[in-house]
Design an enzyme around this catalytic site. Structure first.
Site, PDB file in Angstrom:
ATOM      1  CB  CYS A   1      -9.364  -1.191   0.125  1.00 46.89           C
ATOM      2  SG  CYS A   1      -7.869  -2.203   0.131  1.00 46.89           S
TER       3      CYS A   1
ATOM      4  CG  HIS B   1      -1.899  -1.088   1.272  1.00 45.57           C
ATOM      5  ND1 HIS B   1      -3.173  -0.957   0.785  1.00 45.57           N
ATOM      6  CD2 HIS B   1      -1.783  -2.372   1.707  1.00 45.57           C
ATOM      7  CE1 HIS B   1      -3.813  -2.113   0.929  1.00 45.57           C
ATOM      8  NE2 HIS B   1      -2.987  -2.977   1.478  1.00 45.57           N
TER       9      HIS B   1
ATOM     10  N   GLY C   1      -6.457  -1.773   2.970  1.00 44.41           N
ATOM     11  CA  GLY C   1      -6.136  -0.357   2.856  1.00 44.41           C
ATOM     12  C   GLY C   1      -6.512   0.424   4.106  1.00 44.41           C
TER      13      GLY C   1
END
Length: 263
Positions: free
Chosen positions: A204, A146, A207
């Protein structure tokens, strides 16, 4: 082929139990929102030698993902409600390792799932050249990569330009998921995401864990406290433990059952 369409905060996948041939091609075909069923990809559930079940994730472009936080919650709902297990504490094998799930049921149906997402690892922020401008991001691993970018206004973040370009930036050799994060207060973050292999999605899970990890590293929020991450598809609760293990709690819902012929 029988499929179940499920979603976690609008992050939707087509779920299949058992092995299938050429899952990457099938994901591309069925995920198309105009000529297929429409989804962010497919998730295949099967038996595991080291856990209760195994999951494999194929994005809408056919690439295989290591982990999906919203997807794994739906895996727990799928196996419980379809009678593959009666356990409410599950071990799920993923390409990022074995993850633990705790199912929260209401009237026999799974409403929420808490997932031990494993340890998050934040690196030092880096400044990269993207589309001719300098962008500072914090690389974070949640078993998948990420890039967290803190912005004053997440709603109007440049997902389709900066997010799309950063996904395949030379700094991230295997590609990267890109999160744009606005700090509302010490217990609330607003996040929008460009997912590797799928583009803009409603939510997400990995995320959300990554942005809390990056925020804690910088000092925007604290470990050991419940942090609400507000996504396009709804809210996730993330708690980052002292050792950087992320605990994620969020909903899982079934959309419909599908039968597909002549794939």
């Amino acid at each position: 082929m029988h499929l179940t369409k499920m979603q976690g905060l609008g992050n939707d996948y087509l779920y299949i139990y058992g092995e299938i041939k050429d899952p990457a091609a099938i994901s591309v075909k069925l995920s198309d929102r105009h000529f297929g069923i429409g989804s962010d990809g497919i998730i295949i559930i099967s038996d595991s030698d080291i856990a209760d079940f195994k999951m494999r994730i194929f994005n809408a472009d056919g690439s295989e993902a290591k982990m999906c936080g919203n997807g794994i919650r739906c895996v727990g709902k799928y196996v419980f409600e379809k009678g593959y297990t009666d356990k409410k504490h599950l071990l799920i094998e993923t390409l990022s390792g074995v993850r633990t799930l705790d199912l929260h049921t209401i009237c026999g149906e799974v409403a929420y799932v808490t997932v031990n997402m494993g340890k998050t690892i934040a690196e030092e922020p880096v400044t990269l050249s993207v589309n001719g401008e300098k962008i500072t991001c914090t690389p974070v691993s949640v078993g998948n990569p990420h890039a967290v970018i803190f912005v004053p206004d997440a709603q109007n973040a440049p997902l389709h330009t900066v997010g799309a370009a950063l996904e395949n930036h030379e700094f991230f050799r295997d590609g990267v998921n890109v999160e744009f994060v606005q700090v509302i207060d010490s217990h609330t973050l607003r996040m929008r995401v460009w997912e590797r292999g799928s583009g803009v999605t409603m939510a997400c899970g990995t995320g959300a864990c990554a942005c809390v990890c990056a925020a804690a590293e910088i000092g925007f929020c604290s470990k050991g406290e419940d942090i609400t991450v507000k996504l396009d598809g709804g809210d996730l609760n993330i708690k980052l433990l002292a050792d950087n293990t992320a605990m994620m709690t969020g909903p899982a819902k079934t959309v419909c059952e599908c039968e597909v012929n002549n794939i």
